[in-house]
Design an enzyme around this catalytic site. Structure first.
Site, PDB file in Angstrom:
ATOM      1  N   ALA A  67      41.239  52.272  35.524  1.00 31.47           N
ATOM      2  CA  ALA A  67      41.630  53.536  34.982  1.00 31.47           C
ATOM      3  C   ALA A  67      42.819  54.073  36.282  1.00 31.47           C
ATOM      4  O   ALA A  67      42.567  53.544  37.391  1.00 31.47           O
ATOM      5  CB  ALA A  67      40.497  54.402  34.852  1.00 31.47           C
ATOM      6  N   GLU A 108      36.437  46.612  31.709  1.00 31.21           N
ATOM      7  CA  GLU A 108      35.479  47.403  30.670  1.00 31.21           C
ATOM      8  C   GLU A 108      36.428  47.278  29.455  1.00 31.21           C
ATOM      9  O   GLU A 108      35.692  46.892  28.173  1.00 31.21           O
ATOM     10  CB  GLU A 108      35.300  48.762  30.892  1.00 31.21           C
ATOM     11  CG  GLU A 108      34.530  48.859  31.948  1.00 31.21           C
ATOM     12  CD  GLU A 108      34.368  50.407  32.581  1.00 31.21           C
ATOM     13  OE1 GLU A 108      35.539  50.803  33.173  1.00 31.21           O
ATOM     14  OE2 GLU A 108      33.277  51.059  32.461  1.00 31.21           O
ATOM     15  N   GLY A 155      37.969  49.808  34.629  1.00 35.96           N
ATOM     16  CA  GLY A 155      38.361  50.140  33.122  1.00 35.96           C
ATOM     17  C   GLY A 155      39.096  48.936  32.542  1.00 35.96           C
ATOM     18  O   GLY A 155      39.055  48.760  31.247  1.00 35.96           O
ATOM     19  N   GLU A 175      34.375  50.170  41.333  1.00 42.68           N
ATOM     20  CA  GLU A 175      34.307  51.923  41.308  1.00 42.68           C
ATOM     21  C   GLU A 175      33.440  52.492  42.557  1.00 42.68           C
ATOM     22  O   GLU A 175      33.880  53.515  42.831  1.00 42.68           O
ATOM     23  CB  GLU A 175      33.510  52.249  39.881  1.00 42.68           C
ATOM     24  CG  GLU A 175      34.370  52.234  38.443  1.00 42.68           C
ATOM     25  CD  GLU A 175      34.414  50.752  38.025  1.00 42.68           C
ATOM     26  OE1 GLU A 175      33.624  50.034  38.550  1.00 42.68           O
ATOM     27  OE2 GLU A 175      34.997  50.712  36.941  1.00 42.68           O
TER      28      GLU A 175
HETATM   29  N1  COA Z   1      45.163  53.184  39.375  1.00 43.85           N
HETATM   30  C1  COA Z   1      46.616  53.781  39.495  1.00 43.85           C
HETATM   31  N2  COA Z   1      47.541  52.963  40.157  1.00 43.85           N
HETATM   32  C2  COA Z   1      47.276  51.908  40.413  1.00 43.85           C
HETATM   33  C3  COA Z   1      45.932  51.080  40.219  1.00 43.85           C
HETATM   34  C4  COA Z   1      45.021  52.164  39.408  1.00 43.85           C
HETATM   35  N3  COA Z   1      43.731  51.617  39.262  1.00 43.85           N
HETATM   36  N4  COA Z   1      45.924  50.097  40.459  1.00 43.85           N
HETATM   37  C5  COA Z   1      46.968  49.686  40.813  1.00 43.85           C
HETATM   38  N5  COA Z   1      47.970  50.847  41.203  1.00 43.85           N
HETATM   39  C6  COA Z   1      49.323  50.854  41.340  1.00 43.85           C
HETATM   40  C7  COA Z   1      49.392  51.118  43.027  1.00 43.85           C
HETATM   41  O1  COA Z   1      49.029  52.163  43.593  1.00 43.85           O
HETATM   42  C8  COA Z   1      50.895  50.603  43.066  1.00 43.85           C
HETATM   43  O2  COA Z   1      51.621  51.677  42.943  1.00 43.85           O
HETATM   44  P1  COA Z   1      52.927  52.019  43.942  1.00 43.85           P
HETATM   45  O3  COA Z   1      53.784  50.622  43.933  1.00 43.85           O
HETATM   46  O4  COA Z   1      53.607  53.056  43.149  1.00 43.85           O
HETATM   47  O5  COA Z   1      52.190  52.149  45.136  1.00 43.85           O
HETATM   48  C9  COA Z   1      51.042  49.563  42.135  1.00 43.85           C
HETATM   49  O6  COA Z   1      50.126  49.895  41.305  1.00 43.85           O
HETATM   50  C10 COA Z   1      50.917  47.864  42.752  1.00 43.85           C
HETATM   51  O7  COA Z   1      49.662  48.031  43.251  1.00 43.85           O
HETATM   52  P2  COA Z   1      49.370  47.501  44.825  1.00 43.85           P
HETATM   53  O8  COA Z   1      47.932  48.067  45.129  1.00 43.85           O
HETATM   54  O9  COA Z   1      50.517  47.795  45.615  1.00 43.85           O
HETATM   55  O10 COA Z   1      49.320  45.996  44.408  1.00 43.85           O
HETATM   56  P3  COA Z   1      48.464  44.828  45.168  1.00 43.85           P
HETATM   57  O11 COA Z   1      48.802  43.199  44.977  1.00 43.85           O
HETATM   58  O12 COA Z   1      48.767  45.065  46.740  1.00 43.85           O
HETATM   59  O13 COA Z   1      46.870  44.728  44.840  1.00 43.85           O
HETATM   60  C11 COA Z   1      44.889  45.458  43.517  1.00 43.85           C
HETATM   61  C12 COA Z   1      46.299  44.813  43.663  1.00 43.85           C
HETATM   62  C13 COA Z   1      44.566  45.325  42.181  1.00 43.85           C
HETATM   63  C14 COA Z   1      43.928  44.740  44.474  1.00 43.85           C
HETATM   64  C15 COA Z   1      44.852  46.849  43.757  1.00 43.85           C
HETATM   65  O14 COA Z   1      46.108  47.421  43.188  1.00 43.85           O
HETATM   66  C16 COA Z   1      43.661  47.848  43.688  1.00 43.85           C
HETATM   67  O15 COA Z   1      42.659  47.630  44.228  1.00 43.85           O
HETATM   68  N6  COA Z   1      43.791  48.679  42.471  1.00 43.85           N
HETATM   69  C17 COA Z   1      42.777  49.520  42.111  1.00 43.85           C
HETATM   70  C18 COA Z   1      41.656  48.675  41.422  1.00 43.85           C
HETATM   71  C19 COA Z   1      40.486  49.854  41.296  1.00 43.85           C
HETATM   72  O16 COA Z   1      39.776  50.155  42.142  1.00 43.85           O
HETATM   73  N7  COA Z   1      40.331  49.731  39.932  1.00 43.85           N
HETATM   74  C20 COA Z   1      39.179  50.643  39.391  1.00 43.85           C
HETATM   75  C21 COA Z   1      39.611  52.163  39.058  1.00 43.85           C
HETATM   76  S1  COA Z   1      38.327  52.949  38.545  1.00 43.85           S
END
Ligand code: COA
Length: 259
Positions: free
Chosen positions: A65, A114, A111, A134
């Protein structure tokens, strides 16, 4: 027609691609609204026989999400977000009368995991990663993850993944029964379509009844056996059952009409 999705209908297969690759296809309000509309299309358009949900790009299916939309929510806002998402998207996928399959092309987190789990089954590319992180955010899954992950991989492993927030790779996901196939990324959609083409040669009304009965089993519905008896009986009133059994006895290929 969709702000955040690409859609394509070919040979009865409707491919829905979540298209926010710069945000790793995170599910914001617009994506949830568009997915709800796309699912209405799947339910209502007779030309759509089966559907695929996938993500744009080669890095991410859906990275969760959209966390940036969480900051303004209170307890009511949080439960409304979860309920609307479950009603309009996740449960709608699970209960869809037509097969909906996830082609998981990268990160499938929160999400995203999910969303894949709401689909009837899943294929993954070799680089796919699954997790419910989460608790890193002080949250729990809200789009059905606590229920569906437990149904799919069992209580102990589901507890561990949701408590540790660990990510697992595609091979481990396959070993746990979370995905059915792991394929090179370039072959993900073609393999998914190959399976759906095969399903499309079968009796559509029978497929719908399989979905209903298997969902009952997965949810632990106490009347799943009764539902099976009822649906089995209903098959006998269909033209397709007469065609399928007749074709077998006449040693020819059945041609189903969904009637
Ligand atoms: N919500 C909002 N934005 C998200 C996102 C999320 N769940 N997951 C990734 N993004 C965005 C990042 O903020 C970033 O945006 P920006 O370029 O404007 O800063 C872009 O997507 C790329 O992500 P980034 O984190 O730079 O990539 P990465 O390769 O370093 O890491 C992940 C990849 C998936 C490990 C990392 O993005 C992450 O941990 N995301 C969240 C996962 C999460 O907790 N999901 C559950 C949500 S309830």
């Amino acid at each position: 027609m969709y702000q955040t999705l690409l859609t394509d209908l070919q040979d009865g297969i409707f491919t829905i691609t979540i298209n926010r690759p710069d945000k790793l296809n995170a599910l914001n309000k617009d994506v949830i609204a568009d997915l709800g509309k796309a699912l209405n299309e799947v339910y209502n358009n007779a030309e759509i026989k089966t559907a695929i949900i996938t993500g744009a790009g080669e890095k991410s299916f859906v990275a969760g999400a959209d966390i940036s939309e969480f900051t303004s929510l209170d307890a009511n806002g949080g439960s409304t977000l979860a309920k609307q998402g479950q009603d309009n998207v996740f449960d709608k996928i699970e209960n869809c009368p037509k097969p909906v399959v996830a082609a998981v092309n990268g990160f499938s987190l929160g999400g995203g995991c999910e969303l894949a789990m709401a689909c009837h089954f899943r294929l993954a590319s070799e680089n796919a990663k699954f997790g419910q992180p989460e608790v890193n955010l002080g949250l729990i899954p809200g789009y059905g993850g606590t229920q569906r992950l437990t149904q799919l991989i069992g209580k102990g492993k589901a507890m561990e993944l949701m408590m540790t927030a660990d990510m697992i790779g595609a091979d481990e996901a396959k070993a746990l029964g979370l995905v059915n196939y792991v394929v090179p990324q370039a072959e993900l959609l073609s393999k998914t379509k190959e399976i759906l083409q095969k399903i499309q040669t079968k009796a559509p009304l029978a497929i719908t009844k399989v979905i209903s009965c298997v969902n009952d089993a997965a949810k632990g519905e106490k009347d799943g056996f009764l539902n099976e008896i009822k649906r089995f009986g209903e098959c006998f009133a269909t033209e397709d059952m007469k065609e399928g059994t007749g074709a077998f006895l006449e040693k020819r290929k059945a041609i189903f009409k969904g009637k």
